[in-house]
Design a protein around this motif. Structure first.
Motif, PDB file in Angstrom:
ATOM      1  N   LEU A   1      40.754  37.509  43.478  1.00  0.00           N
ATOM      2  CA  LEU A   1      41.637  38.014  42.522  1.00  0.00           C
ATOM      3  C   LEU A   1      41.656  37.018  41.342  1.00  0.00           C
ATOM      4  O   LEU A   1      42.120  35.788  41.608  1.00  0.00           O
ATOM      5  N   SER A   2      41.530  37.450  40.044  1.00  0.00           N
ATOM      6  CA  SER A   2      41.672  36.665  38.836  1.00  0.00           C
ATOM      7  C   SER A   2      42.554  37.459  37.754  1.00  0.00           C
ATOM      8  O   SER A   2      42.287  38.736  37.550  1.00  0.00           O
TER       9      SER A   2
ATOM     10  N   VAL B   1      51.586  34.433  37.376  1.00  0.00           N
ATOM     11  CA  VAL B   1      51.550  35.783  37.882  1.00  0.00           C
ATOM     12  C   VAL B   1      51.609  35.686  39.341  1.00  0.00           C
ATOM     13  O   VAL B   1      50.712  34.726  39.978  1.00  0.00           O
ATOM     14  N   SER B   2      52.170  36.561  39.963  1.00  0.00           N
ATOM     15  CA  SER B   2      52.469  36.650  41.679  1.00  0.00           C
ATOM     16  C   SER B   2      51.632  38.131  42.081  1.00  0.00           C
ATOM     17  O   SER B   2      51.885  38.928  41.021  1.00  0.00           O
ATOM     18  N   TYR B   3      51.341  38.124  42.967  1.00  0.00           N
ATOM     19  CA  TYR B   3      50.929  39.249  43.577  1.00  0.00           C
ATOM     20  C   TYR B   3      51.575  39.971  44.789  1.00  0.00           C
ATOM     21  O   TYR B   3      52.088  39.280  45.471  1.00  0.00           O
ATOM     22  N   THR B   4      51.555  41.289  44.756  1.00  0.00           N
ATOM     23  CA  THR B   4      51.916  42.203  45.796  1.00  0.00           C
ATOM     24  C   THR B   4      50.939  43.198  46.101  1.00  0.00           C
ATOM     25  O   THR B   4      50.105  43.386  45.516  1.00  0.00           O
ATOM     26  N   LEU B   5      51.002  43.607  47.664  1.00  0.00           N
ATOM     27  CA  LEU B   5      49.911  44.645  47.953  1.00  0.00           C
ATOM     28  C   LEU B   5      50.794  45.802  48.477  1.00  0.00           C
ATOM     29  O   LEU B   5      51.736  45.528  49.302  1.00  0.00           O
ATOM     30  N   SER B   6      50.411  46.962  48.245  1.00  0.00           N
ATOM     31  CA  SER B   6      51.082  48.191  48.771  1.00  0.00           C
ATOM     32  C   SER B   6      50.210  49.058  49.402  1.00  0.00           C
ATOM     33  O   SER B   6      48.888  48.904  48.686  1.00  0.00           O
ATOM     34  N   GLY B   7      50.293  50.046  50.332  1.00  0.00           N
ATOM     35  CA  GLY B   7      49.485  51.090  50.752  1.00  0.00           C
ATOM     36  C   GLY B   7      48.543  50.589  52.005  1.00  0.00           C
ATOM     37  O   GLY B   7      47.734  51.178  52.337  1.00  0.00           O
ATOM     38  N   ALA B   8      48.813  49.418  52.462  1.00  0.00           N
ATOM     39  CA  ALA B   8      48.051  48.788  53.455  1.00  0.00           C
ATOM     40  C   ALA B   8      48.540  49.830  54.732  1.00  0.00           C
ATOM     41  O   ALA B   8      49.509  50.270  54.919  1.00  0.00           O
TER      42      ALA B   8
ATOM     43  N   SER C   1      49.963  32.466  46.395  1.00  0.00           N
ATOM     44  CA  SER C   1      50.526  33.546  46.060  1.00  0.00           C
ATOM     45  C   SER C   1      51.076  33.762  44.663  1.00  0.00           C
ATOM     46  O   SER C   1      51.299  34.925  44.321  1.00  0.00           O
ATOM     47  N   SER C   2      50.694  32.645  43.812  1.00  0.00           N
ATOM     48  CA  SER C   2      50.845  32.810  42.631  1.00  0.00           C
ATOM     49  C   SER C   2      49.821  31.891  41.945  1.00  0.00           C
ATOM     50  O   SER C   2      49.510  31.001  42.228  1.00  0.00           O
ATOM     51  N   VAL C   3      49.649  32.002  40.574  1.00  0.00           N
ATOM     52  CA  VAL C   3      48.548  31.363  39.724  1.00  0.00           C
ATOM     53  C   VAL C   3      49.306  31.273  38.337  1.00  0.00           C
ATOM     54  O   VAL C   3      50.015  32.169  38.059  1.00  0.00           O
ATOM     55  N   SER C   4      49.024  30.124  37.496  1.00  0.00           N
ATOM     56  CA  SER C   4      49.625  29.742  36.279  1.00  0.00           C
ATOM     57  C   SER C   4      48.770  29.772  35.376  1.00  0.00           C
ATOM     58  O   SER C   4      47.404  29.058  35.510  1.00  0.00           O
ATOM     59  N   GLY C   5      49.200  30.022  34.212  1.00  0.00           N
ATOM     60  CA  GLY C   5      47.956  29.959  32.797  1.00  0.00           C
ATOM     61  C   GLY C   5      48.226  28.557  32.343  1.00  0.00           C
ATOM     62  O   GLY C   5      48.911  27.475  33.009  1.00  0.00           O
ATOM     63  N   PRO C   6      47.213  28.231  31.409  1.00  0.00           N
ATOM     64  CA  PRO C   6      46.392  29.106  30.767  1.00  0.00           C
ATOM     65  C   PRO C   6      45.107  29.307  31.321  1.00  0.00           C
ATOM     66  O   PRO C   6      44.482  30.370  30.995  1.00  0.00           O
ATOM     67  N   THR C   7      44.707  28.675  32.609  1.00  0.00           N
ATOM     68  CA  THR C   7      43.243  28.952  33.157  1.00  0.00           C
ATOM     69  C   THR C   7      43.505  29.887  34.299  1.00  0.00           C
ATOM     70  O   THR C   7      42.534  30.462  34.642  1.00  0.00           O
ATOM     71  N   TYR C   8      44.563  30.039  34.914  1.00  0.00           N
ATOM     72  CA  TYR C   8      45.176  30.753  36.258  1.00  0.00           C
ATOM     73  C   TYR C   8      44.222  30.432  37.495  1.00  0.00           C
ATOM     74  O   TYR C   8      44.574  30.055  38.402  1.00  0.00           O
ATOM     75  N   GLY C   9      42.931  30.766  37.253  1.00  0.00           N
ATOM     76  CA  GLY C   9      42.301  30.489  38.625  1.00  0.00           C
ATOM     77  C   GLY C   9      42.201  31.849  39.491  1.00  0.00           C
ATOM     78  O   GLY C   9      42.791  32.657  38.997  1.00  0.00           O
ATOM     79  N   GLN C  10      41.668  31.353  40.708  1.00  0.00           N
ATOM     80  CA  GLN C  10      41.784  32.686  41.658  1.00  0.00           C
ATOM     81  C   GLN C  10      42.713  32.633  42.723  1.00  0.00           C
ATOM     82  O   GLN C  10      43.215  31.576  42.984  1.00  0.00           O
ATOM     83  N   SER C  11      43.220  33.895  42.879  1.00  0.00           N
ATOM     84  CA  SER C  11      43.962  33.968  44.493  1.00  0.00           C
ATOM     85  C   SER C  11      43.134  34.814  45.379  1.00  0.00           C
ATOM     86  O   SER C  11      42.291  35.522  45.121  1.00  0.00           O
TER      87      SER C  11
ATOM     88  N   THR D   1      47.141  49.248  46.339  1.00  0.00           N
ATOM     89  CA  THR D   1      47.426  48.772  45.226  1.00  0.00           C
ATOM     90  C   THR D   1      47.641  47.301  45.077  1.00  0.00           C
ATOM     91  O   THR D   1      48.708  46.897  45.683  1.00  0.00           O
ATOM     92  N   VAL D   2      47.040  46.443  44.365  1.00  0.00           N
ATOM     93  CA  VAL D   2      47.428  45.248  44.079  1.00  0.00           C
ATOM     94  C   VAL D   2      48.070  45.099  42.877  1.00  0.00           C
ATOM     95  O   VAL D   2      47.589  45.730  41.773  1.00  0.00           O
ATOM     96  N   THR D   3      49.374  44.533  42.879  1.00  0.00           N
ATOM     97  CA  THR D   3      50.041  44.278  41.783  1.00  0.00           C
ATOM     98  C   THR D   3      50.216  42.962  41.199  1.00  0.00           C
ATOM     99  O   THR D   3      50.573  42.190  42.124  1.00  0.00           O
ATOM    100  N   GLY D   4      49.878  42.650  40.003  1.00  0.00           N
ATOM    101  CA  GLY D   4      50.185  41.316  39.471  1.00  0.00           C
ATOM    102  C   GLY D   4      51.293  41.362  38.337  1.00  0.00           C
ATOM    103  O   GLY D   4      51.220  42.122  37.539  1.00  0.00           O
ATOM    104  N   ARG D   5      52.319  40.540  38.733  1.00  0.00           N
ATOM    105  CA  ARG D   5      53.541  40.515  37.788  1.00  0.00           C
ATOM    106  C   ARG D   5      53.719  39.160  37.371  1.00  0.00           C
ATOM    107  O   ARG D   5      53.665  38.109  38.133  1.00  0.00           O
ATOM    108  N   SER D   6      53.819  38.971  36.016  1.00  0.00           N
ATOM    109  CA  SER D   6      54.004  37.766  35.419  1.00  0.00           C
ATOM    110  C   SER D   6      55.496  37.475  35.376  1.00  0.00           C
ATOM    111  O   SER D   6      56.280  38.228  35.489  1.00  0.00           O
ATOM    112  N   SER D   7      55.995  36.232  35.187  1.00  0.00           N
ATOM    113  CA  SER D   7      57.291  35.797  35.180  1.00  0.00           C
ATOM    114  C   SER D   7      57.965  36.197  33.851  1.00  0.00           C
ATOM    115  O   SER D   7      59.290  36.292  33.982  1.00  0.00           O
ATOM    116  N   ASP D   8      57.257  36.770  32.894  1.00  0.00           N
ATOM    117  CA  ASP D   8      57.936  37.280  31.773  1.00  0.00           C
ATOM    118  C   ASP D   8      57.959  38.931  31.881  1.00  0.00           C
ATOM    119  O   ASP D   8      58.273  39.453  31.069  1.00  0.00           O
TER     120      ASP D   8
END
Length: 98
Positions: free
Chosen positions: A15-16, A25-32, A43-53, A71-78
């Motif tokens: 994921l990017s 950005v942190s991630y969650t998964l639903s529907g498994a 479990s989370s990646v930070s800007g500005p380059t982010y990278g992969q999870s 569903t994978v949800t990416g939620r930022s700290s803002d």
């Protein structure tokens, strides 16, 4: 995105973040499937380059043979949120019908 697994196996999805995230950005998964295990690493990646999870998903022996819409949800700290769908096909261990 879609993947096929046999019971008692695992898969990894990379994921990017995209879509204008400006903070970590942190991630969650639903529907498994019930009993499935998963982990995001990191479990989370930070800007500005982010990278992969990596999302590693494991389905146990007793997982019903079916197609699961997750569903994978990416939620930022803002507070920004973006989602993506992942289709998981759990197939019979021998490749046939159960």
């Amino acid at each position: 995105t879609s993947t096929t697994l046999r019971p008692s196996s695992s898969a990894t999805i990379y994921l990017s973040p995209s879509g204008g995230f400006s903070n970590s950005v942190s991630y969650t998964l639903s529907g498994a499937p019930s009993g499935a295990g998963y982990v995001f690493n990191p479990s989370s990646v930070s800007g500005p380059t982010y990278g992969q999870s990596r999302l590693t998903l494991y389905v146990p022996d007793n997982t019903p043979i079916s197609t699961y819409s997750m569903t994978v949800t990416g939620r930022s700290s803002d507070g920004q949120t973006h989602t993506t769908n992942v289709i998981l096909d759990v197939a019979a261990a021998n490749g046939g019908q159960q």
